[in-house]
Motif scaffolding. Structure first.
Motif, PDB file in Angstrom:
ATOM      1  N   VAL A 271      76.534 -48.586  -3.905  1.00 58.09           N
ATOM      2  CA  VAL A 271      76.972 -48.641  -2.511  1.00 58.09           C
ATOM      3  C   VAL A 271      77.218 -50.076  -2.061  1.00 58.09           C
ATOM      4  N   SER A 272      76.460 -51.017  -2.609  1.00 59.88           N
ATOM      5  CA  SER A 272      76.687 -52.417  -2.235  1.00 59.88           C
ATOM      6  C   SER A 272      78.063 -52.877  -2.684  1.00 59.88           C
ATOM      7  N   GLU A 273      78.463 -52.456  -3.877  1.00 58.80           N
ATOM      8  CA  GLU A 273      79.812 -52.778  -4.351  1.00 58.80           C
ATOM      9  C   GLU A 273      80.861 -52.162  -3.434  1.00 58.80           C
ATOM     10  N   LEU A 274      80.644 -50.916  -3.055  1.00 59.96           N
ATOM     11  CA  LEU A 274      81.604 -50.228  -2.192  1.00 59.96           C
ATOM     12  C   LEU A 274      81.710 -50.909  -0.835  1.00 59.96           C
ATOM     13  N   ALA A 275      80.567 -51.231  -0.232  1.00 60.49           N
ATOM     14  CA  ALA A 275      80.570 -51.863   1.088  1.00 60.49           C
ATOM     15  C   ALA A 275      81.208 -53.247   1.027  1.00 60.49           C
ATOM     16  N   SER A 276      80.935 -53.976  -0.039  1.00 61.34           N
ATOM     17  CA  SER A 276      81.493 -55.315  -0.181  1.00 61.34           C
ATOM     18  C   SER A 276      83.004 -55.279  -0.329  1.00 61.34           C
ATOM     19  N   LYS A 277      83.496 -54.310  -1.080  1.00 58.26           N
ATOM     20  CA  LYS A 277      84.932 -54.250  -1.375  1.00 58.26           C
ATOM     21  C   LYS A 277      85.739 -53.577  -0.272  1.00 58.26           C
ATOM     22  N   PHE A 278      85.183 -52.519   0.330  1.00 55.57           N
ATOM     23  CA  PHE A 278      85.979 -51.701   1.254  1.00 55.57           C
ATOM     24  C   PHE A 278      85.475 -51.740   2.696  1.00 55.57           C
ATOM     25  N   GLY A 279      84.283 -52.280   2.911  1.00 58.85           N
ATOM     26  CA  GLY A 279      83.720 -52.305   4.251  1.00 58.85           C
ATOM     27  C   GLY A 279      83.066 -50.990   4.632  1.00 58.85           C
ATOM     28  N   THR A 280      82.518 -50.965   5.829  1.00 60.83           N
ATOM     29  CA  THR A 280      81.923 -49.749   6.387  1.00 60.83           C
ATOM     30  C   THR A 280      82.436 -49.595   7.816  1.00 60.83           C
ATOM     31  N   PRO A 281      82.460 -48.374   8.334  1.00 63.32           N
ATOM     32  CA  PRO A 281      82.170 -47.081   7.693  1.00 63.32           C
ATOM     33  C   PRO A 281      83.169 -46.795   6.574  1.00 63.32           C
ATOM     34  N   LEU A 282      82.739 -45.923   5.664  1.00 64.02           N
ATOM     35  CA  LEU A 282      83.557 -45.619   4.501  1.00 64.02           C
ATOM     36  C   LEU A 282      83.254 -44.205   4.028  1.00 64.02           C
ATOM     37  N   PHE A 283      84.298 -43.384   3.849  1.00 65.82           N
ATOM     38  CA  PHE A 283      84.139 -42.076   3.219  1.00 65.82           C
ATOM     39  C   PHE A 283      84.235 -42.272   1.707  1.00 65.82           C
ATOM     40  N   VAL A 284      83.237 -41.781   1.002  1.00 70.42           N
ATOM     41  CA  VAL A 284      83.153 -41.978  -0.447  1.00 70.42           C
ATOM     42  C   VAL A 284      83.140 -40.612  -1.130  1.00 70.42           C
ATOM     43  N   VAL A 285      84.148 -40.355  -1.955  1.00 69.67           N
ATOM     44  CA  VAL A 285      84.337 -39.048  -2.586  1.00 69.67           C
ATOM     45  C   VAL A 285      84.068 -39.138  -4.087  1.00 69.67           C
ATOM     46  N   ASP A 286      83.258 -38.229  -4.583  1.00 71.51           N
ATOM     47  CA  ASP A 286      83.091 -38.051  -6.025  1.00 71.51           C
ATOM     48  C   ASP A 286      84.256 -37.187  -6.499  1.00 71.51           C
ATOM     49  N   GLU A 287      85.237 -37.814  -7.124  1.00 70.58           N
ATOM     50  CA  GLU A 287      86.461 -37.098  -7.492  1.00 70.58           C
ATOM     51  C   GLU A 287      86.179 -35.940  -8.442  1.00 70.58           C
ATOM     52  N   LEU A 288      85.355 -36.166  -9.458  1.00 69.59           N
ATOM     53  CA  LEU A 288      85.080 -35.090 -10.417  1.00 69.59           C
ATOM     54  C   LEU A 288      84.338 -33.942  -9.758  1.00 69.59           C
ATOM     55  N   HIS A 289      83.460 -34.263  -8.813  1.00 70.62           N
ATOM     56  CA  HIS A 289      82.747 -33.202  -8.094  1.00 70.62           C
ATOM     57  C   HIS A 289      83.741 -32.310  -7.358  1.00 70.62           C
ATOM     58  N   ALA A 290      84.693 -32.918  -6.655  1.00 71.69           N
ATOM     59  CA  ALA A 290      85.691 -32.136  -5.925  1.00 71.69           C
ATOM     60  C   ALA A 290      86.535 -31.297  -6.877  1.00 71.69           C
ATOM     61  N   ARG A 291      86.970 -31.913  -7.966  1.00 70.88           N
ATOM     62  CA  ARG A 291      87.775 -31.177  -8.940  1.00 70.88           C
ATOM     63  C   ARG A 291      86.972 -30.023  -9.559  1.00 70.88           C
ATOM     64  N   ASN A 292      85.728 -30.314  -9.926  1.00 75.15           N
ATOM     65  CA  ASN A 292      84.888 -29.281 -10.554  1.00 75.15           C
ATOM     66  C   ASN A 292      84.594 -28.136  -9.598  1.00 75.15           C
ATOM     67  N   ARG A 293      84.378 -28.486  -8.338  1.00 72.16           N
ATOM     68  CA  ARG A 293      84.081 -27.448  -7.352  1.00 72.16           C
ATOM     69  C   ARG A 293      85.301 -26.548  -7.135  1.00 72.16           C
TER      70      ARG A 293
END
Length: 475
Positions: free
Chosen positions: A44-66
């Motif tokens: 999450v620190s990498e995500l916040a540093s690169k994209f800022g917050t608030p941020l929607f974070v999606v697990d792509e494989l989870h969505a595809r698998n579901r």
């Protein structure tokens, strides 16, 4: 620990306030040895540093698998009774071109409810024949565009729409496949299945009125009636409501067969997910099996063939794939009078810790709209501090701007901490607004250690781009 007297009954004080409860979080989410939340190999620190917050974070494989799991569950269940299934992803839950491609590759069709949603599905390159369009007040341009591009089915919602769709199809030289939305009288959210003669809602028509409307549809050479459509509610646990609705619709379906073919029956969506540890959603395979069993038994009883059974899950596909990442700005302890179940003061007080973050009701309107409950965890670390009852508040100028009404976090939660709220994949980004002129957050998909933006965040320049006063001043 002893439960805070302000906590709701469903909130278990014994649950570790650092723990990530399975079923609420995406499949790849875990805590690293350092205590950080990691999704698909990215912290999450990498995500916040690169994209800022608030941020929607999606697990792509989870969505595809579901998406694949939902389709396979209904395919297997209907196949076992000699039928077939067709699964539509309900795009209103969350729609962007990447998600359209994910669900399409999993074998799902896509259901849209406006011209804008149709534009997204088409921009993703989806075959229009795999798109269904519904809505209670489709504009003439929306209808004409849907017919013109070759949308697979249009859901007729009223008598007025029959003529509009028929005329559009006639002018285009096409025969448009249509369904009729019917209210079965089943209201799953009330836990009572009351069949009333007149439904007090904006969608659909009553079972009693349906035969006349189907006859009207069949009177137009430019329309092909393919079946009924129904939706009994949202965030439903259990299978009784779906079973009861299917049984009622099949009786009408059998009556309509006397006037011509009715190849399909669309039972809608509304399958629930877990937002808190107290939620126990029904497994999708169990829902599919129960629907298939009821459909099979009713068709045997009625002496008819099993129609193609269509369903329209949205939340059940995308909901738990996503969490929203925020940064804590302020905290404050508020002493509150404790009241009993009748609202009478007990003479005691308790402390609730308010934790304010850099987003709010503009990126998740569901708690303010529906009183929806969510969970929360500190995302950048773990702590052995004594848990405190928290309420996660947004930064909007509204007292009702609450993201999480009640959860336990380590009591040392402080400004600068990152918080993650799980199960925000459905009806959060899609309901997002610019209230107080906040910019809508980006959406990032994470897969195999790589995070990429699939919907960019807005800028202040975006907010001002439509303000004609700014434009005139620049001129």
């Amino acid at each position: 620990m002893t439960a805070n007297q302000l906590a709701p009954d469903w909130l278990d004080a014994s649950v570790d306030s650092n723990a990530l409860v399975r079923g609420i979080w995406a499949e790849s989410v875990l805590r690293t040895e350092s205590g950080q939340i990691n999704i698909a190999g990215v912290t999450v620190s990498e995500l916040a540093s690169k994209f800022g917050t608030p941020l929607f974070v999606v697990d792509e494989l989870h969505a595809r698998n579901r998406a694949f799991e939902v389709r396979e569950s209904f395919d297997n269940a209907l196949s076992a009774v000699g039928g077939t299934a067709q699964v539509y992803y309900a795009g209103k839950a969350f729609l962007c071109t990447e998600v359209v491609r994910w669900v399409a590759e999993a074998g799902l069709n896509v259901d849209v409810a406006s011209g804008g949603e149709l534009a997204v599905a088409l921009a993703a390159g989806l075959d229009p024949a795999r798109i269904g369009l519904h809505g209670n007040n489709k504009s003439q341009p929306e209808i004409e565009r849907a017919v013109g591009v070759g949308v697979g089915t249009i859901v007729i919602d009223s008598l007025v729409e029959i003529g509009r769709v028929a005329d559009a199809a006639r002018r285009a030289g096409k025969t448009q496949r249509v369904r009729l939305r019917v209210n079965s009288g089943v209201h799953a959210h009330t836990h009572s299945f009351l069949a009333t003669a007149h439904e007090d809602q904006k969608f659909g028509v009553t079972i009693a009125d349906a035969p006349a409307l189907v006859a009207e549809i069949r009177s137009h050479a430019s329309l092909e009636f393919v079946g009924l459509h129904c939706h009994i509610g949202s965030q439903i646990f259990g299978t009784d409501g779906f079973a009861e609705s299917a049984a009622r619709l099949l009786a009408l379906h059998a009556e309509l067969l006397k006037g011509g073919p009715v190849p399909e029956l669309n039972l809608g969506g509304g399958f629930g997910i877990a937002y808190t540890p107290a939620d126990e959603p029904t497994p999708i395979a169990e829902i599919a099996q129960e629907i298939a069993s009821v459909v099979s038994a009713e068709c045997v009883r009625l002496g008819i063939e099993i129609p193609v059974i269509c369903v329209e899950p949205g939340r059940a596909v995308i909901g738990t794939s996503t969490f929203t990442l925020y940064e804590v700005g302020t905290t404050k302890d508020v002493t509150v009078d404790v009241v009993d179940e009748n609202g009478v003061s007990t003479g005691q007080t308790a402390v609730r810790k308010y934790v304010s973050v850099d987003g709010g009701m503009s990126d998740n309107a569901r708690p303010a709209l529906y009183g929806a409950d969510y969970s929360v965890r500190i995302a950048n670390r773990v702590s052995d501090a004594e848990p405190a009852l928290v309420r996660i508040a947004g930064k909007h100028c509204e007292s009702g701007d609450i993201l999480v009404y009640a959860d336990y976090l380590p009591g040392d939660v402080h400004p600068g901490d990152l918080l993650a709220i799980p199960a925000t994949g459905a009806y959060c980004w899609s309901l997002a607004s610019n209230y107080n002129y906040l910019t809508r957050p980006p959406v990032v998909a994470v897969k195999d250690g790589v995070a990429r933006v699939i919907v960019r965040g807005e800028t202040e320049e975006d907010l001002l781009a439509r303000d004609m006063g700014v434009i005139r001043k620049a001129q």
